[in-house]
Motif scaffolding. Sequence first.
Motif, PDB file in Angstrom:
ATOM      1  N   GLN A 250       0.825  -1.216   0.000  1.00 45.04           N
ATOM      2  CA  GLN A 250       0.000   0.000   0.000  1.00 45.04           C
ATOM      3  C   GLN A 250       0.855   1.262   0.000  1.00 45.04           C
ATOM      4  OE1 GLN A 250      -2.233  -0.948   3.531  1.00 45.04           O
ATOM      5  NE2 GLN A 250      -4.063  -1.554   2.375  1.00 45.04           N
ATOM      6  N   VAL A 293      -9.449  -5.177  -4.663  1.00 51.80           N
ATOM      7  CA  VAL A 293      -8.540  -4.066  -4.339  1.00 51.80           C
ATOM      8  C   VAL A 293      -8.542  -3.045  -5.477  1.00 51.80           C
ATOM      9  CG1 VAL A 293      -6.127  -3.415  -3.949  1.00 51.80           C
ATOM     10  CG2 VAL A 293      -7.060  -5.454  -2.830  1.00 51.80           C
ATOM     11  N   HIS A 296     -12.405  -1.533  -5.663  1.00 52.83           N
ATOM     12  CA  HIS A 296     -12.965  -0.854  -4.491  1.00 52.83           C
ATOM     13  C   HIS A 296     -11.953   0.009  -3.733  1.00 52.83           C
ATOM     14  CE1 HIS A 296     -16.811  -2.845  -4.942  1.00 52.83           C
ATOM     15  NE2 HIS A 296     -16.162  -3.975  -5.169  1.00 52.83           N
ATOM     16  N   ASP A 297     -10.744  -0.491  -3.551  1.00 49.91           N
ATOM     17  CA  ASP A 297      -9.750   0.300  -2.822  1.00 49.91           C
ATOM     18  C   ASP A 297      -9.144   1.383  -3.712  1.00 49.91           C
ATOM     19  OD1 ASP A 297     -10.371  -1.571  -0.946  1.00 49.91           O
ATOM     20  OD2 ASP A 297      -8.374  -2.433  -0.763  1.00 49.91           O
ATOM     21  N   LYS A 299     -10.489   2.206  -6.637  1.00 49.97           N
ATOM     22  CA  LYS A 299     -11.635   2.828  -7.317  1.00 49.97           C
ATOM     23  C   LYS A 299     -11.406   2.992  -8.829  1.00 49.97           C
ATOM     24  CE  LYS A 299     -13.049   5.233  -3.107  1.00 49.97           C
ATOM     25  NZ  LYS A 299     -13.684   3.994  -2.643  1.00 49.97           N
TER      26      LYS A 299
END
Length: 378
Positions: A250, A293, A296-297, A299
């Motif tokens: 991340q 990921v 949604h994470d 986008k």
Amino acid sequence: MTKKVAVGMFIAAASVFLLAGCGQQKKAETSQPAKKTETTTSASAEKSKAKKLLTDMTLEEKVGQLFFVRVPAENQIQDIKQYHLGGYILFDRDMEGQTIQSLKKKVENYQAASKTPLLIASDEEGGDVSRLSYNHVVKTPFKSPQELYQNGGWENIVADIDAKAKVFHEIGIDAGLAPDADVATDPESFIYNRTIGLDAAGTSEYVTKSVEAMQKNKIGSTLKHFPGYGNNKDSHVEIVTDTRPLSELQQNDFKPFEAGIKAGADSILVSHNIVNAIDPDMPASISKNVHQVIRHDLKFDGVVMTDDMDMAGLADFISQDEAGLQALKAGNDLVMSSSYATQIPYVVKAIKAGHYSEKQLDRSVERVLEWKEKLGLL
């Protein structure tokens, strides 16, 4: 005229003036939304064009659009028609002994055979990965991102993309399957020579500059290889397991992908590495968790594609037919494959049996068609 009357007349005149001013201001204010409406209408019209094309497709045509394949050694024209393929990827054997003009003719023949325009691509990262350079289709080889940057900074990176775009447009290539968004800092690592060779911040800047230059030139951009190779081994030749913690991914590897998405990247290519922190059981390319990921994470709502399904990192893990279906169910919109002749019927059968949602199929086809439209293919 009395003083009281004069004051009254002054107030009345002032009121008229103020009302006129308000009217002009309101008129100016209402002119802004009109522009927004026009833009929104234009965007809706573009989207409805892809949707209309989707509505008119048969199930087999829709499934075919999701296969982005190596040009086969035989039956190149016949397979376009029979399997309704979404696109062709040009490899070395397709360029060997070719000139720009002869390669252009090849691509024109492919496009003429296809009911829905094909997405034509070639690996053109520069340096070690450039089909056009390796096969001497271009007289001056495309340099690697590192060499370009070291000899001219970001201006050189952008100028190189401008030069590539001219060649792409002349031949009919729509996407160069670049930029490489991997953060690799170890010169001994597999992916290092294909990257910009900088840290997460430097790689993010490289990705941003590249995506923006590709957009300007109407060349499709592809961020790869999500979730990020780092300094891991080569999944072309073996199953690779990435043991880094999610926090490291991340804070480091995701950053260039986030930068590319913000810059307007068209697509993301997913590696076959098994990333323990996200899904220890499945290669990233066929993992629902990894695609969660992305969607949604991060986008991202553009096209997501697999890396080449023939690579050992996937081929040694699962059968080709099952892998093609699993890739689509996981969330990919394009399957990069050579086994389409068996994978496509396998997917059609799975849809009819209720094992893969036609709603999900339609959304993926729509994304692919929207990308084609953005590139001016439809």
